[in-house]
Design an enzyme around this catalytic site. Structure first.
Site, PDB file in Angstrom:
ATOM      1  CB  THR A  14      -0.918   0.008   1.250  1.00  0.00           C
ATOM      2  OG1 THR A  14      -1.825  -1.061   1.122  1.00  0.00           O
ATOM      3  CG2 THR A  14      -1.701   1.298   1.367  1.00  0.00           C
ATOM      4  CG  ASP A  91      -2.552  -7.644   3.419  1.00  0.00           C
ATOM      5  OD1 ASP A  91      -2.924  -6.946   4.379  1.00  0.00           O
ATOM      6  OD2 ASP A  91      -3.104  -7.618   2.301  1.00  0.00           O
ATOM      7  CB  THR A 166       0.747 -10.870  15.015  1.00  0.00           C
ATOM      8  OG1 THR A 166       1.470 -12.024  15.439  1.00  0.00           O
ATOM      9  CG2 THR A 166      -0.554 -11.328  14.398  1.00  0.00           C
ATOM     10  CD  GLN A 278      -7.438 -22.125  17.624  1.00  0.00           C
ATOM     11  OE1 GLN A 278      -8.383 -21.429  17.983  1.00  0.00           O
ATOM     12  NE2 GLN A 278      -7.597 -23.344  17.150  1.00  0.00           N
ATOM     13  CB  CYS A 279      -3.846 -17.536  22.858  1.00  0.00           C
ATOM     14  SG  CYS A 279      -5.179 -18.465  23.599  1.00  0.00           S
TER      15      CYS A 279
END
Ligand code: ASP
Length: 347
Positions: A14, A91, A166, A278-279
């Site tokens: 972007t 991303d 992340t 997953q946390c």
């Protein structure tokens, strides 16, 4: 004459996009236009050169070949620059920063990834600040050594270790987070470096590049109702060598026989099964609950507090390094570039 220089490597994203006049969708434009939009970068007091990858992309189109290309560009120009800024789409930026942290060995100079949520030509862009700060960090030195000799991500007011980061928000300017490791620097009027959190530079030697990744990996996210056939399809994928199980909480998973039998079968087929939670915050602690004890018996390796991005890249890297499953498992358990904090539990 300016005695030090930073190289900007432009990959797309972007930060350098404009609206396509026909479709209205955002598409990449070139580095010269970025430099025209932020003329201040010429006044930073050090030299700046730029290099644009042959194909500029939206980072959703990223393939591991780009990581190898980035490593080559950095290694070939390593002696000429005090640091590198990689302009990259947000991303998959955390994947690329994680990958390069493993692929670049003996790094003594900063490789700072940045990008933006709004294209740099727009009035409220966050790209201008991000680019200027990333350049300052890439050039920062103390006692003749780079301040941050690691692969990192600068976004908004924070600098993070790349393989701890992340993307957490598709809209906000503070789009990245590092839940399990403190920021390497916080940016306000001054840049405050958290020196205790930054790695020490190696004593000597040049950068080493390992440019292969083995993509025979899969990520299986657990959810209530997951069906045996889904697991069968993943485990029986031809050539699969590594499987990341995205488990619940502290590394927990169903205790049903059909589930554990399939995990065991994967191990018996020589697939490395890697347990990543997953946390976003906290760590896998296999054995803490009954629901993860069974995984230990199946030979599953703990991902500790790894991000999923770092886990994918580390697995690809180790599978490319070793054909022996036990070697892969051994190094998964060890922090190679500060990507995990192993935690031993007492029961
Ligand atoms: N789709 C874009 C990319 O990752 C988003 C961005 O740059 O923020 O390339």
């Amino acid at each position: 004459m300016k005695n030090k220089s930073v190289l900007i490597i432009y990959t797309g994203g972007t930060i350098g996009m404009v609206n396509d006049p026909e479709t209205g969708a955002l598409c990449p434009f070139d580095f010269e236009q970025i430099a025209r939009a932020v003329p201040e970068i010429r006044e930073l007091g050090f030299g700046i050169d730029s290099y644009t990858l042959p194909e500029i992309i939206d980072s959703s189109d990223l393939q591991p070949g780009v990581w190898a290309e980035l490593c080559r560009v950095i290694a070939e120009r390593y002696d000429r620059y005090c640091g590198f800024v990689v302009l990259h789409g947000t991303d998959t930026m955390a994947y690329s920063a994680s990958a390069l942290s493993f692929m670049l060995g003996n790094l003594s100079k900063p490789v700072v990834f940045t990008g933006s949520q709004l294209p740099i030509g727009t009035v409220r862009t966050d790209g201008r600040e991000n680019l200027i700060t990333a350049l300052e960090i890439a050039a920062a030195e103390k006692d003749g050594q780079a301040m941050v000799p690691e692969v990192c991500i600068l976004f908004g007011a924070k600098l993070f270790r790349g393989n701890r980061t992340t993307k957490v928000d598709a809209e906000r300017f503070d789009a990245f987070q590092s839940f399990n490791y403190p920021p390497l620097a916080e940016i306000g009027i001054h840049i405050h470096y958290n020196e205790d959190a930054i790695v020490d530079a190696p004593f000597h030697g040049g950068v080493e590049v390992f440019d292969r990744m083995d993509t025979h990996v899969a990520v299986l996210k657990l959810f209530p109702g997951i069906r045996p056939e889904i697991m069968d399809a993943v485990i029986c994928t031809p050539g699969l060598r590594g499987l990341i199980l995205e488990s619940y909480g502290a590394g927990n998973a169903p205790t049903s026989d059909w589930f554990l039998a399939r995990v065991k079968e994967a191990e018996e087929r020589g697939i490395v099964v890697y347990n990543v939670t997953q946390c976003q915050g906290g760590s896998v602690e296999m054995g803490r609950y009954e629901t993860s004890r069974g995984l230990i018996g199946c030979g599953v390796v703990s991902g500790y507090d790894s991000t999923i991005e770092a886990a994918v890249c580390k697995l690809m890297y180790l599978l490319a390094c070793f054909s022996d499953v036990n070697e892969v498992k051994k190094y998964l358990n060890i922090p190679l570039k500060g990507e995990i904090t192993p935690k031993r539990i007492g029961f």
